[in-house]
Design an enzyme around this catalytic site. Structure first.
Site, short mmCIF file in Angstrom:
data_model
loop_
_atom_site.label_atom_id
_atom_site.label_comp_id
_atom_site.label_asym_id
_atom_site.label_seq_id
_atom_site.Cartn_x
_atom_site.Cartn_y
_atom_site.Cartn_z
N GLY A 79 0.83 -1.00 0.04
CA GLY A 79 -0.07 -0.03 0.02
C GLY A 79 0.92 1.23 0.01
O GLY A 79 1.91 1.37 -0.47
N ASN A 123 -6.07 15.81 4.95
CA ASN A 123 -6.87 16.70 6.12
C ASN A 123 -8.15 16.33 6.02
O ASN A 123 -8.83 16.75 5.17
CB ASN A 123 -6.60 18.31 5.69
CG ASN A 123 -7.41 19.23 6.96
OD1 ASN A 123 -8.24 18.73 7.74
ND2 ASN A 123 -7.32 20.45 6.75
N VAL A 124 -8.85 15.50 7.08
CA VAL A 124 -10.21 14.97 6.85
C VAL A 124 -11.30 16.28 6.99
O VAL A 124 -12.33 15.92 6.82
CB VAL A 124 -10.35 13.92 7.80
CG1 VAL A 124 -9.59 12.65 7.87
CG2 VAL A 124 -10.41 14.57 9.36
N TYR A 152 -16.43 15.26 22.65
CA TYR A 152 -16.16 13.92 22.03
C TYR A 152 -17.19 12.82 22.10
O TYR A 152 -17.31 12.19 21.26
CB TYR A 152 -14.92 13.68 22.90
CG TYR A 152 -14.11 12.40 22.26
CD1 TYR A 152 -13.37 12.27 21.20
CD2 TYR A 152 -14.41 10.92 22.94
CE1 TYR A 152 -12.73 11.11 20.74
CE2 TYR A 152 -13.66 10.10 22.52
CZ TYR A 152 -12.92 9.93 21.67
OH TYR A 152 -12.28 8.68 21.02
#
Length: 244
Positions: free
Chosen positions: A53, A59-60, A151
């Protein structure tokens, strides 16, 4: 469980749970693209994956970054068959002290990113009538935790999102599930004092912390053909700490 011919995208794969997931899928035949937030992190992923791979910087929270990464994956490997949403951060604080940016950063990184990534891979999965989307949640998403309202809200949101998406795409052979870890052995937990560690273990009937590999094994199962009839579920891996 054999993933020969499958393309897997694992976010947050430079270390810990993400790395264990990437290595496990690769060991079972998948071509794995792991992402990190830095070039150094991406290179580290490329180094440990080798011929199995590649690491890419992502950057999500940035739609343009997501599209760029997916274009690179398509060009070199093909369309994503398995998406593992693992990237996440913490910004812990008591609600009375929590700044807007501490709330927003968590929601953007831990929840909105899952929406964006899932949407970005969905068209190709629907066309193939096959796909796996697995998101790493947390025991905190179901039991709550003081100092982590942001969170916990994001991780709870992942469950509702995954259930809803699962209903939308089940007829196309796509499953959508969550793996919710409890206390897992990490560099942070290894640095705890004996008293702190004992306090954590007192909450876990199994009497030990979990390992990253145990989370990776759960992900591999849900990604496999053996789990084709499981969708919209949250698999809790917490040693009995919280039982739903």
């Amino acid at each position: 469980m054999n993933f020969e011919g499958k393309i897997a995208l694992v976010t947050g794969a430079s270390r810990g749970i993400g790395r264990a997931i990437a290595e496990t899928l690769a060991a079972r035949g998948a071509k794995v693209i792991g992402t990190a937030t830095s070039e150094n992190g991406a290179q580290a992923i490329s180094d440990y994956l080798g011929a199995n791979g590649k690491g890419l910087m992502l950057n999500v929270t940035d739609p343009a970054s997501i599209e760029s990464v997916l274009e690179k994956i398509r060009a070199e490997f093909g369309e994503v068959d398995i998406l593992v949403n693992n990237a996440g951060i913490t910004r812990d604080n008591l609600l009375m002290r929590m700044k807007d940016e501490e709330w927003n950063d968590i929601i953007e990184t831990n929840l909105s990113s899952v929406f964006r990534l899932s949407k970005a891979v969905m068209r190709a999965m629907m066309k193939k009538r096959h796909g796996r989307i697995i998101t790493i949640g947390s025991v905190v998403g179901t039991m709550g935790n003081g100092g982590q309202a942001n969170y916990a809200a994001a991780k709870a949101g992942l469950i509702g999102f995954s259930k809803s998406l699962a209903r939308e795409v089940a007829s196309r052979g796509i499953t959508v599930n969550v793996v919710a870890p409890g206390f897992i052995e990490t560099d942070m937990t290894r640095a705890l004092s004996d008293d702190q560690r004992a306090g954590i273990l007192a909450q876990v009937p199994a009497g030990r912390l979990g390992g990253a590999q145990e989370i990776a094994n759960a992900v591999a199962f849900l990604a496999s053909d053996e789990a084709a009839y499981i969708t919209g579920e949250t698999l809790h891996v917490n040693g009995g700490m919280y039982m739903v």
